[in-house]
Design an enzyme around this catalytic site. Structure first.
Site, PDB file in Angstrom:
ATOM      1  N   CYS A 174     -11.871  32.863  64.457  1.00  0.00           N
ATOM      2  CA  CYS A 174     -11.171  31.598  64.241  1.00  0.00           C
ATOM      3  C   CYS A 174     -10.804  31.507  62.763  1.00  0.00           C
ATOM      4  O   CYS A 174     -11.671  31.360  61.904  1.00  0.00           O
ATOM      5  CB  CYS A 174     -12.055  30.418  64.630  1.00  0.00           C
ATOM      6  N   VAL A 175      -9.505  31.634  62.498  1.00  0.00           N
ATOM      7  CA  VAL A 175      -9.013  31.509  61.128  1.00  0.00           C
ATOM      8  C   VAL A 175      -7.590  30.959  61.227  1.00  0.00           C
ATOM      9  O   VAL A 175      -6.838  31.308  62.133  1.00  0.00           O
ATOM     10  CB  VAL A 175      -9.096  32.865  60.374  1.00  0.00           C
TER      11      VAL A 175
END
Length: 152
Positions: free
Chosen positions: A91-92
């Protein structure tokens, strides 16, 4: 794999650049059978729980409408990190809301390596790691180093 010629050309150009001039601590491998599957090894950054462990394997899977849509990122190597799920999903923001069709694969890999240096517990996929990072850094560091020594 039916990709527009311009997309194939862009992917090949970016992979060639990553091969001849790799970002620090990142080695990218091209899958000649499937250009949409890009694998890399990321060196654990010094001064983090991920240092001195060798390499972390990861992959980017590019969608068929790349670069209009972002790739999906996954760690193949198990990592105890707030922004990496237990199944390896990353998750970025660069893979989500910050993505533009001008974003390069080099930038994505560099952001993911930076994530190992500076996690974002507010958008945690691994809630346990996120909570430990915020509430008990020493325990987070210990757990991350243990996972790194086993899997890194």
């Amino acid at each position: 794999m039916d990709l527009p010629a311009a997309t194939m050309k862009r992917i090949m150009r970016e992979l060639a650049e990553l091969s001849t001039s790799p970002p620090e601590g990142i080695r990218v491998f091209m899958n000649e059978q499937n250009l949409l599957d890009i694998q890399a090894e990321i060196e654990g950054p010094q001064g983090t729980p991920f240092e001195n462990a060798g390499m972390f394997r990861m992959r980017l899977t590019l969608p068929t409408d790349f670069p209009a849509s972002p790739p999906k990122g996954f760690f193949i190597t198990k990592v105890f990190h707030p922004n990496v799920s237990t199944s390896g999903d990353i998750c970025v923001n660069v893979l989500k809301r910050d993505w533009t069709s001008e974003t390069t694969l080099r930038h994505v890999f560099m952001v993911i390596r930076c994530l190992l240096i500076q996690p974002f517990p507010d958008s945690a996929l691994n809630e346990e790691a996120g909570k430990l990072l915020l509430e008990d850094y020493e325990e987070y560091d210990k757990r991350a180093r243990l996972m790194t020594s086993i899997h890194g």
